[in-house]
Design a protein around this motif. Sequence first.
Motif, PDB file in Angstrom:
ATOM      1  N   ARG A   1      -8.162 -32.328   6.605  1.00 46.56           N
ATOM      2  CA  ARG A   1      -7.670 -32.220   5.231  1.00 46.56           C
ATOM      3  C   ARG A   1      -6.330 -32.914   5.076  1.00 46.56           C
ATOM      4  O   ARG A   1      -5.536 -32.993   6.014  1.00 46.56           O
ATOM      5  CB  ARG A   1      -7.528 -30.756   4.831  1.00 46.56           C
ATOM      6  N   GLY A   2      -6.101 -33.390   3.862  1.00 50.07           N
ATOM      7  CA  GLY A   2      -4.831 -34.013   3.530  1.00 50.07           C
ATOM      8  C   GLY A   2      -4.626 -33.940   2.029  1.00 50.07           C
ATOM      9  O   GLY A   2      -5.421 -33.328   1.307  1.00 50.07           O
ATOM     10  N   ARG A   3      -3.576 -34.583   1.554  1.00 52.57           N
ATOM     11  CA  ARG A   3      -3.264 -34.573   0.121  1.00 52.57           C
ATOM     12  C   ARG A   3      -3.287 -36.005  -0.415  1.00 52.57           C
ATOM     13  O   ARG A   3      -2.852 -36.938   0.268  1.00 52.57           O
ATOM     14  CB  ARG A   3      -1.903 -33.948  -0.118  1.00 52.57           C
ATOM     15  N   ILE A   4      -3.789 -36.132  -1.634  1.00 47.95           N
ATOM     16  CA  ILE A   4      -3.889 -37.451  -2.249  1.00 47.95           C
ATOM     17  C   ILE A   4      -2.497 -38.028  -2.447  1.00 47.95           C
ATOM     18  O   ILE A   4      -1.624 -37.411  -3.041  1.00 47.95           O
ATOM     19  CB  ILE A   4      -4.640 -37.384  -3.593  1.00 47.95           C
ATOM     20  N   TRP A   5      -2.308 -39.209  -1.914  1.00 51.59           N
ATOM     21  CA  TRP A   5      -1.065 -39.950  -2.036  1.00 51.59           C
ATOM     22  C   TRP A   5      -1.169 -40.935  -3.204  1.00 51.59           C
ATOM     23  O   TRP A   5      -0.220 -41.146  -3.937  1.00 51.59           O
ATOM     24  CB  TRP A   5      -0.813 -40.661  -0.703  1.00 51.59           C
ATOM     25  N   SER A   6      -2.377 -41.524  -3.373  1.00 54.91           N
ATOM     26  CA  SER A   6      -2.657 -42.445  -4.462  1.00 54.91           C
ATOM     27  C   SER A   6      -4.170 -42.585  -4.602  1.00 54.91           C
ATOM     28  O   SER A   6      -4.911 -42.230  -3.684  1.00 54.91           O
ATOM     29  CB  SER A   6      -2.020 -43.808  -4.184  1.00 54.91           C
ATOM     30  N   TYR A   7      -4.620 -43.129  -5.727  1.00 51.55           N
ATOM     31  CA  TYR A   7      -6.056 -43.348  -5.929  1.00 51.55           C
ATOM     32  C   TYR A   7      -6.270 -44.393  -7.020  1.00 51.55           C
ATOM     33  O   TYR A   7      -5.371 -44.657  -7.834  1.00 51.55           O
ATOM     34  CB  TYR A   7      -6.770 -42.046  -6.294  1.00 51.55           C
TER      35      TYR A   7
ATOM     36  N   THR B   1     -14.575 -44.990  -6.340  1.00 51.56           N
ATOM     37  CA  THR B   1     -13.192 -44.533  -6.327  1.00 51.56           C
ATOM     38  C   THR B   1     -12.629 -44.643  -4.917  1.00 51.56           C
ATOM     39  O   THR B   1     -13.281 -44.260  -3.948  1.00 51.56           O
ATOM     40  CB  THR B   1     -13.122 -43.073  -6.816  1.00 51.56           C
ATOM     41  N   LEU B   2     -11.427 -45.180  -4.806  1.00 52.83           N
ATOM     42  CA  LEU B   2     -10.705 -45.266  -3.534  1.00 52.83           C
ATOM     43  C   LEU B   2      -9.573 -44.250  -3.544  1.00 52.83           C
ATOM     44  O   LEU B   2      -8.894 -44.083  -4.565  1.00 52.83           O
ATOM     45  CB  LEU B   2     -10.114 -46.659  -3.336  1.00 52.83           C
ATOM     46  N   ILE B   3      -9.366 -43.594  -2.406  1.00 50.40           N
ATOM     47  CA  ILE B   3      -8.324 -42.574  -2.296  1.00 50.40           C
ATOM     48  C   ILE B   3      -7.486 -42.837  -1.046  1.00 50.40           C
ATOM     49  O   ILE B   3      -8.027 -43.038   0.039  1.00 50.40           O
ATOM     50  CB  ILE B   3      -8.929 -41.158  -2.197  1.00 50.40           C
ATOM     51  N   ALA B   4      -6.174 -42.827  -1.202  1.00 47.67           N
ATOM     52  CA  ALA B   4      -5.244 -42.876  -0.073  1.00 47.67           C
ATOM     53  C   ALA B   4      -4.781 -41.441   0.171  1.00 47.67           C
ATOM     54  O   ALA B   4      -4.252 -40.792  -0.730  1.00 47.67           O
ATOM     55  CB  ALA B   4      -4.059 -43.781  -0.388  1.00 47.67           C
ATOM     56  N   VAL B   5      -5.027 -40.957   1.394  1.00 49.76           N
ATOM     57  CA  VAL B   5      -4.767 -39.552   1.715  1.00 49.76           C
ATOM     58  C   VAL B   5      -3.698 -39.460   2.795  1.00 49.76           C
ATOM     59  O   VAL B   5      -3.810 -40.084   3.852  1.00 49.76           O
ATOM     60  CB  VAL B   5      -6.068 -38.864   2.191  1.00 49.76           C
TER      61      VAL B   5
ATOM     62  N   LEU C   1      -2.080 -37.511   5.695  1.00 50.54           N
ATOM     63  CA  LEU C   1      -2.323 -36.459   6.684  1.00 50.54           C
ATOM     64  C   LEU C   1      -0.954 -36.011   7.177  1.00 50.54           C
ATOM     65  O   LEU C   1      -0.278 -36.727   7.922  1.00 50.54           O
ATOM     66  CB  LEU C   1      -3.185 -36.989   7.836  1.00 50.54           C
ATOM     67  N   GLU C   2      -0.526 -34.841   6.716  1.00 48.89           N
ATOM     68  CA  GLU C   2       0.840 -34.383   6.953  1.00 48.89           C
ATOM     69  C   GLU C   2       1.169 -34.237   8.443  1.00 48.89           C
ATOM     70  O   GLU C   2       2.222 -34.674   8.891  1.00 48.89           O
ATOM     71  CB  GLU C   2       1.079 -33.055   6.237  1.00 48.89           C
ATOM     72  N   ALA C   3       0.271 -33.633   9.200  1.00 49.84           N
ATOM     73  CA  ALA C   3       0.548 -33.398  10.623  1.00 49.84           C
ATOM     74  C   ALA C   3       0.722 -34.706  11.385  1.00 49.84           C
ATOM     75  O   ALA C   3       1.549 -34.804  12.288  1.00 49.84           O
ATOM     76  CB  ALA C   3      -0.564 -32.564  11.250  1.00 49.84           C
ATOM     77  N   GLU C   4      -0.053 -35.727  11.013  1.00 48.93           N
ATOM     78  CA  GLU C   4      -0.012 -37.005  11.714  1.00 48.93           C
ATOM     79  C   GLU C   4       1.009 -37.976  11.119  1.00 48.93           C
ATOM     80  O   GLU C   4       1.318 -38.995  11.715  1.00 48.93           O
ATOM     81  CB  GLU C   4      -1.400 -37.666  11.697  1.00 48.93           C
ATOM     82  N   ARG C   5       1.480 -37.658   9.884  1.00 48.61           N
ATOM     83  CA  ARG C   5       2.445 -38.501   9.177  1.00 48.61           C
ATOM     84  C   ARG C   5       1.918 -39.918   8.951  1.00 48.61           C
ATOM     85  O   ARG C   5       2.626 -40.902   9.134  1.00 48.61           O
ATOM     86  CB  ARG C   5       3.780 -38.514   9.901  1.00 48.61           C
ATOM     87  N   ILE C   6       0.622 -39.994   8.540  1.00 44.05           N
ATOM     88  CA  ILE C   6       0.008 -41.278   8.219  1.00 44.05           C
ATOM     89  C   ILE C   6      -0.788 -41.142   6.918  1.00 44.05           C
ATOM     90  O   ILE C   6      -1.108 -40.034   6.495  1.00 44.05           O
ATOM     91  CB  ILE C   6      -0.918 -41.798   9.350  1.00 44.05           C
ATOM     92  N   VAL C   7      -1.097 -42.280   6.317  1.00 44.96           N
ATOM     93  CA  VAL C   7      -1.935 -42.338   5.124  1.00 44.96           C
ATOM     94  C   VAL C   7      -3.213 -43.086   5.497  1.00 44.96           C
ATOM     95  O   VAL C   7      -3.153 -44.161   6.088  1.00 44.96           O
ATOM     96  CB  VAL C   7      -1.215 -43.042   3.958  1.00 44.96           C
ATOM     97  N   VAL C   8      -4.366 -42.488   5.161  1.00 45.06           N
ATOM     98  CA  VAL C   8      -5.669 -43.067   5.474  1.00 45.06           C
ATOM     99  C   VAL C   8      -6.404 -43.351   4.170  1.00 45.06           C
ATOM    100  O   VAL C   8      -6.554 -42.468   3.330  1.00 45.06           O
ATOM    101  CB  VAL C   8      -6.511 -42.113   6.361  1.00 45.06           C
ATOM    102  N   LEU C   9      -6.858 -44.578   4.014  1.00 46.71           N
ATOM    103  CA  LEU C   9      -7.581 -45.000   2.827  1.00 46.71           C
ATOM    104  C   LEU C   9      -9.078 -44.814   3.041  1.00 46.71           C
ATOM    105  O   LEU C   9      -9.584 -45.025   4.138  1.00 46.71           O
ATOM    106  CB  LEU C   9      -7.291 -46.479   2.554  1.00 46.71           C
ATOM    107  N   GLY C  10      -9.793 -44.427   1.998  1.00 50.42           N
ATOM    108  CA  GLY C  10     -11.247 -44.313   2.073  1.00 50.42           C
ATOM    109  C   GLY C  10     -11.841 -44.120   0.694  1.00 50.42           C
ATOM    110  O   GLY C  10     -11.133 -43.843  -0.278  1.00 50.42           O
ATOM    111  N   GLN C  11     -13.149 -44.278   0.615  1.00 44.50           N
ATOM    112  CA  GLN C  11     -13.850 -44.052  -0.646  1.00 44.50           C
ATOM    113  C   GLN C  11     -13.936 -42.559  -0.928  1.00 44.50           C
ATOM    114  O   GLN C  11     -13.921 -41.742  -0.015  1.00 44.50           O
ATOM    115  CB  GLN C  11     -15.262 -44.624  -0.590  1.00 44.50           C
TER     116      GLN C  11
ATOM    117  N   TRP D   1     -13.721 -39.136   1.147  1.00 39.38           N
ATOM    118  CA  TRP D   1     -12.821 -38.037   0.813  1.00 39.38           C
ATOM    119  C   TRP D   1     -13.397 -37.255  -0.352  1.00 39.38           C
ATOM    120  O   TRP D   1     -13.879 -37.827  -1.318  1.00 39.38           O
ATOM    121  CB  TRP D   1     -11.429 -38.564   0.449  1.00 39.38           C
ATOM    122  N   ARG D   2     -13.327 -35.933  -0.238  1.00 37.61           N
ATOM    123  CA  ARG D   2     -13.852 -35.041  -1.273  1.00 37.61           C
ATOM    124  C   ARG D   2     -12.830 -33.937  -1.547  1.00 37.61           C
ATOM    125  O   ARG D   2     -12.266 -33.369  -0.600  1.00 37.61           O
ATOM    126  CB  ARG D   2     -15.163 -34.424  -0.758  1.00 37.61           C
ATOM    127  N   PRO D   3     -12.580 -33.636  -2.828  1.00 42.98           N
ATOM    128  CA  PRO D   3     -11.680 -32.510  -3.117  1.00 42.98           C
ATOM    129  C   PRO D   3     -12.174 -31.243  -2.424  1.00 42.98           C
ATOM    130  O   PRO D   3     -13.378 -30.994  -2.360  1.00 42.98           O
ATOM    131  CB  PRO D   3     -11.754 -32.373  -4.642  1.00 42.98           C
TER     132      PRO D   3
END
Length: 141
Positions: A53-59, A82-86, A88-98, A134-136
């Motif tokens: 799980r992560g939080r949406i950074w952009s979409y 739809t593309l979502i950049a998420v 991941l707080e624990a890893e301190r990275i942003v992962v892009l995906g559909q 990515w899914r809410p």
Amino acid sequence: MVEGWFAGQGDDFRLLGTRCAACASVFFPREDAHCRNPRCPGGDLEEIPLSRRGRIWSYTDSRYRPPSPYVSNPELPWEPYTLIAVELEAERIVVLGQAAPGVLVADLSVGMEVEVVPGALHEDTETVWTTWKWRPTGVEA
């Protein structure tokens, strides 16, 4: 499907990254040759499962047919996705995906929690090429 980028199925589905033993930097896509942190003297890289799980950074939405190597049938009508950049707080990275099927830009907001789920990138009569989407959270497939 890219070998080694994810593992598992259903609720056990996870993206796989690597972590540098020297500086603890996390990489996705995975890195197997050397640490990409320019300040790091280098260390062993170990495979790690990333947070589900992560939080949406952009979409955004994609309203055009992308060029090769993206696989799409030019004889079928183009369907935006739809593309979502998420983040991941624990890893301190942003992962892009559909986004998962049925998730539209109108359904999303920055900061919303999402989870990684398996999805089909492309399929034909013989093969289904799996990817991540990515899914809410709280939304069933």
